[in-house]
Scaffold this active site. Sequence first.
Site, short mmCIF file in Angstrom:
data_model
loop_
_atom_site.label_atom_id
_atom_site.label_comp_id
_atom_site.label_asym_id
_atom_site.label_seq_id
_atom_site.Cartn_x
_atom_site.Cartn_y
_atom_site.Cartn_z
N ARG A 37 0.83 -1.22 0.00
CA ARG A 37 0.00 0.00 0.00
C ARG A 37 0.86 1.26 0.00
O ARG A 37 0.46 2.28 -0.56
CB ARG A 37 -0.94 -0.02 1.22
CG ARG A 37 -1.98 1.12 1.22
CD ARG A 37 -2.94 0.99 2.39
NE ARG A 37 -4.06 1.91 2.29
CZ ARG A 37 -4.32 2.90 3.15
NH1 ARG A 37 -3.55 3.11 4.19
NH2 ARG A 37 -5.36 3.69 2.97
N ILE A 63 -7.13 7.75 -1.03
CA ILE A 63 -7.03 6.30 -1.06
C ILE A 63 -7.91 5.83 0.10
O ILE A 63 -7.77 6.31 1.23
CB ILE A 63 -5.57 5.80 -0.95
CG1 ILE A 63 -5.51 4.26 -0.91
CG2 ILE A 63 -4.84 6.39 0.23
CD1 ILE A 63 -4.08 3.69 -1.06
N SER A 64 -8.86 4.95 -0.18
CA SER A 64 -9.82 4.54 0.85
C SER A 64 -9.13 3.84 2.01
O SER A 64 -8.04 3.28 1.87
CB SER A 64 -10.86 3.59 0.26
OG SER A 64 -11.59 4.21 -0.77
N GLN A 65 -9.81 3.87 3.16
CA GLN A 65 -9.33 3.16 4.34
C GLN A 65 -9.30 1.65 4.04
O GLN A 65 -10.24 1.13 3.43
CB GLN A 65 -10.33 3.45 5.47
CG GLN A 65 -9.96 2.86 6.80
CD GLN A 65 -11.02 3.17 7.86
OE1 GLN A 65 -11.81 4.10 7.69
NE2 GLN A 65 -11.01 2.40 8.92
#
Length: 213
Positions: A37, A63-65
Amino acid sequence: MKDSFKHQGMRNKLAETVAAKGIADKGVLDAIRKIPRHLFMDSSFEDHAYQDKAFPIAAGQTISQPYTVAFQTELLEVKKGDKILEIGTGSGYQTAMLIEKGALVYSIERQKELFKRTNLFLPKLGYKPKKMIFGDGYKGLPEEAPFDGIIVTAGAPFVPKPLLAQLKIGGKLVIPVGDDVQVMTLFTRTSGKSFERKEFGDFRFVPLLEDKN
Ligand code: SAH
């Protein structure tokens, strides 16, 4: 681009955190352990990459959790070989998770900068979506429909009709619906005309924007 044992250790911890929050899908947890990530984020945020949080990326997007990515992927119940449409490519992290799950991924992004960047970046990591599209996800992708699953990674003020229309019978649409706060909503197509709707609590996303041109 580098990855290290330290990063691997942080990823294992992140997978534990996400599992503790209720994610049971082994393929999803394996993907969290595998996908680097930190490489999907600006280097200034690298130290925070393995926290279970959303972070800014280019073009004012996020960027999503990881928990949210895991939750949406689990709801989609992706099987190997499934044809999946993703709306909101962003950093490509969700795209990578779908590919790790064995999906054939079509992904649409409306921000040119992100589209270009992620289109070049994913293959460098070995992730090859079937197609990356620069365009407006509200319309779906009629020329490739029907899909086994459609996942929307931005907050939709309403459910775009074309997305429901582009599902196979038995196919699923996972979409956060709402303005300031979104309710995670799962539609399953039960026949040509009918859909089952289930809701799964509140989330916060950047908005799904409609193109004005
Ligand atoms: N899954 C991505 C989420 C990025 S945020 C990640 O974790 O990195 C949501 C993304 O949806 C943004 O990149 C935004 O530009 C995109 N988006 C917003 N409206 C859209 C639309 N109508 N069509 C396609 N993409 C859209």
